[in-house]
Design an enzyme around this catalytic site. Sequence first.
Site, PDB file in Angstrom:
ATOM      1  N   GLU A   1      -5.942 -10.275  -2.349  1.00  0.00           N
ATOM      2  CA  GLU A   1      -6.793 -10.206  -1.145  1.00  0.00           C
ATOM      3  C   GLU A   1      -8.265 -10.113  -1.519  1.00  0.00           C
ATOM      4  O   GLU A   1      -9.029  -9.363  -0.914  1.00  0.00           O
ATOM      5  CB  GLU A   1      -6.419  -8.980  -0.296  1.00  0.00           C
ATOM      6  CG  GLU A   1      -4.958  -8.883   0.057  1.00  0.00           C
ATOM      7  CD  GLU A   1      -4.625  -7.719   0.994  1.00  0.00           C
ATOM      8  OE1 GLU A   1      -5.546  -7.080   1.529  1.00  0.00           O
ATOM      9  OE2 GLU A   1      -3.422  -7.471   1.179  1.00  0.00           O
TER      10      GLU A   1
ATOM     11  N   GLU B   1       0.787  -1.235   0.000  1.00  0.00           N
ATOM     12  CA  GLU B   1       0.000   0.000   0.000  1.00  0.00           C
ATOM     13  C   GLU B   1       0.825   1.294   0.000  1.00  0.00           C
ATOM     14  O   GLU B   1       0.590   2.187   0.812  1.00  0.00           O
ATOM     15  CB  GLU B   1      -0.974  -0.015   1.189  1.00  0.00           C
ATOM     16  CG  GLU B   1      -1.886  -1.228   1.146  1.00  0.00           C
ATOM     17  CD  GLU B   1      -2.821  -1.357   2.346  1.00  0.00           C
ATOM     18  OE1 GLU B   1      -2.775  -0.513   3.242  1.00  0.00           O
ATOM     19  OE2 GLU B   1      -3.594  -2.324   2.364  1.00  0.00           O
TER      20      GLU B   1
HETATM   21  O1  G3I Z   1      -5.433  -9.811  18.108  1.00  0.00           O
HETATM   22  C1  G3I Z   1      -6.122  -8.700  18.696  1.00  0.00           C
HETATM   23  C2  G3I Z   1      -6.931  -9.154  19.890  1.00  0.00           C
HETATM   24  O2  G3I Z   1      -6.053  -9.636  20.893  1.00  0.00           O
HETATM   25  C3  G3I Z   1      -7.745  -7.957  20.409  1.00  0.00           C
HETATM   26  O3  G3I Z   1      -8.560  -8.377  21.453  1.00  0.00           O
HETATM   27  C4  G3I Z   1      -8.614  -7.396  19.299  1.00  0.00           C
HETATM   28  C5  G3I Z   1      -9.388  -6.156  19.734  1.00  0.00           C
HETATM   29  O4  G3I Z   1      -9.613  -5.262  18.697  1.00  0.00           O
HETATM   30  O5  G3I Z   1      -7.783  -7.013  18.220  1.00  0.00           O
HETATM   31  C6  G3I Z   1      -7.063  -8.111  17.661  1.00  0.00           C
HETATM   32  O6  G3I Z   1      -6.277  -7.615  16.626  1.00  0.00           O
HETATM   33  C7  G3I Z   1      -6.951  -7.289  15.437  1.00  0.00           C
HETATM   34  C8  G3I Z   1      -6.320  -8.079  14.305  1.00  0.00           C
HETATM   35  O7  G3I Z   1      -6.905  -7.683  13.078  1.00  0.00           O
HETATM   36  C9  G3I Z   1      -6.493  -9.599  14.464  1.00  0.00           C
HETATM   37  O8  G3I Z   1      -7.837  -9.938  14.383  1.00  0.00           O
HETATM   38  C10 G3I Z   1      -6.786  -5.800  15.187  1.00  0.00           C
HETATM   39  O9  G3I Z   1      -7.486  -5.048  16.152  1.00  0.00           O
HETATM   40  C11 G3I Z   1      -7.306  -5.437  13.803  1.00  0.00           C
HETATM   41  O10 G3I Z   1      -6.968  -4.092  13.514  1.00  0.00           O
HETATM   42  C12 G3I Z   1      -6.651  -6.327  12.773  1.00  0.00           C
HETATM   43  O11 G3I Z   1      -7.213  -6.029  11.523  1.00  0.00           O
HETATM   44  C13 G3I Z   1      -6.515  -6.528  10.407  1.00  0.00           C
HETATM   45  C14 G3I Z   1      -6.166  -5.369   9.489  1.00  0.00           C
HETATM   46  O12 G3I Z   1      -5.546  -5.875   8.325  1.00  0.00           O
HETATM   47  C15 G3I Z   1      -5.206  -4.384  10.147  1.00  0.00           C
HETATM   48  O13 G3I Z   1      -4.925  -3.333   9.284  1.00  0.00           O
HETATM   49  C16 G3I Z   1      -7.428  -7.512   9.674  1.00  0.00           C
HETATM   50  O14 G3I Z   1      -7.631  -8.662  10.492  1.00  0.00           O
HETATM   51  C17 G3I Z   1      -6.795  -7.918   8.345  1.00  0.00           C
HETATM   52  O15 G3I Z   1      -7.742  -8.644   7.597  1.00  0.00           O
HETATM   53  C18 G3I Z   1      -6.421  -6.685   7.567  1.00  0.00           C
HETATM   54  O16 G3I Z   1      -5.791  -7.084   6.370  1.00  0.00           O
HETATM   55  C19 G3I Z   1      -5.455  -6.002   5.478  1.00  0.00           C
HETATM   56  C20 G3I Z   1      -4.189  -6.414   4.759  1.00  0.00           C
HETATM   57  O17 G3I Z   1      -3.170  -6.704   5.680  1.00  0.00           O
HETATM   58  C21 G3I Z   1      -3.746  -5.308   3.801  1.00  0.00           C
HETATM   59  N1  G3I Z   1      -4.811  -4.946   2.902  1.00  0.00           N
HETATM   60  C22 G3I Z   1      -6.093  -4.615   3.507  1.00  0.00           C
HETATM   61  C23 G3I Z   1      -6.545  -5.752   4.412  1.00  0.00           C
HETATM   62  C24 G3I Z   1      -7.901  -5.464   5.008  1.00  0.00           C
HETATM   63  O18 G3I Z   1      -7.821  -4.334   5.847  1.00  0.00           O
END
Ligand code: G3I
Length: 345
Positions: free
Chosen positions: A255, A144
């Site tokens: 993705e 990105e």
């Molecule tokens: O693991 C913690 C957990 O311990 C906590 O209780 C919880 C509370 O919010 O958060 C959990 O972490 C989350 C993590 O995903 C795992 O589920 C984060 O908050 C959350 O921000 C994170 O989001 C991820 C996101 O990237 C971050 O930018 C998404 O799962 C993931 O699908 C997403 O993937 C991105 C690609 O890397 C790049 N392109 C876009 C795509 C979608 O946003």
Amino acid sequence: MFFSKIQKSLVSLCDYYKDYFSVGTALSRWTLFNKGIEQKLALKHFNEFVAENLTKPMFIYKDENTIDFTEADKYLKFCKKYNKKIRWHTLVWHAQMPKWIYYQDKECKELATKEMLEARIKKYIFAVMEHTKDYVSSYDVVNEPISDKTYKLRTEEDHSFWQKILGPDYVEKMFTWAHEANPNAELVINDYNIESTIGKREGMYNFVKEMLAKNVPISAVGLQMHISVNDPPVEQIEETINMFGELGLKVLVTEMDVSVYNFEDKERIEYTPELLEKQAQRYKEIFECFKRCAKKGYLTDVVLWGIMDNCSWKNDFPVPGRTDIPLLFDGKGKAKPSFYSITEE
Ligand code: G3I
């Protein structure tokens, strides 16, 4: 109630497309560590995996002296055990990096110097490439990098410190180091909305063209393809893949998911059979386009961002409280019309 077993009669999705491209999916921690229905679906239908989160730098580069592959190794071993192609997401990004990397002090007040950040990220890239070289064939080197506002490299205004601290040639450096560390690896520049926003597509196109002119060792463009049932038109997707293919780069869909909403729709939609059918037709036309692009040698991989709707990142994002159904299997692990539409003659 989850299905306790997967539907055995279904054709395997990746077998179905084996003459065209690999079909991958993102593995969440949940899918990786729980031998439930989602893991079974992952193993049956996908021959390529990428970690949804656990190979991102913030989970590995713990501090200046600690690059910890404990969790990442579990993912690598799992993929290897089942003989899956492995993608690495991601070496450099403006999100999900460890915060300390950008600062001189523990309190994160003073930004790191160019020398400091370069040394840190170079060390990380070499460490990851070396550690994973027997497992991973394809790496998102920079994720990105293109701004949604200027269509040029992100700046601090787009929440990125990379250009600010390292200067405008930082992307080239990352690719050069990744290539030095493993000359055989496929090195990908990955971004979203390239297929849907013409200006951003031009920005990425001009950027990679310049990189190629400078002999930067970039192998492929990753189109994340978080799209919707409504847009972009399939013709535009095809045109985009062809544009990068004609430049001599491989194209990977990295993705993919197909939201039933326009990005920021606030109103919840009812998931009617008609809506599921609309989504199915959309998946179908796009997979037909993928086949044409694969035949030309441009498209090599199609990776979906998850397996079952209930586990998708689209739930609650970008509209809190709004669920979505962007994937091929429903929340019980049952194949949706979209699955059938892309596996039927
Ligand atoms: O693991 C913690 C957990 O311990 C906590 O209780 C919880 C509370 O919010 O958060 C959990 O972490 C989350 C993590 O995903 C795992 O589920 C984060 O908050 C959350 O921000 C994170 O989001 C991820 C996101 O990237 C971050 O930018 C998404 O799962 C993931 O699908 C997403 O993937 C991105 C690609 O890397 C790049 N392109 C876009 C795509 C979608 O946003």
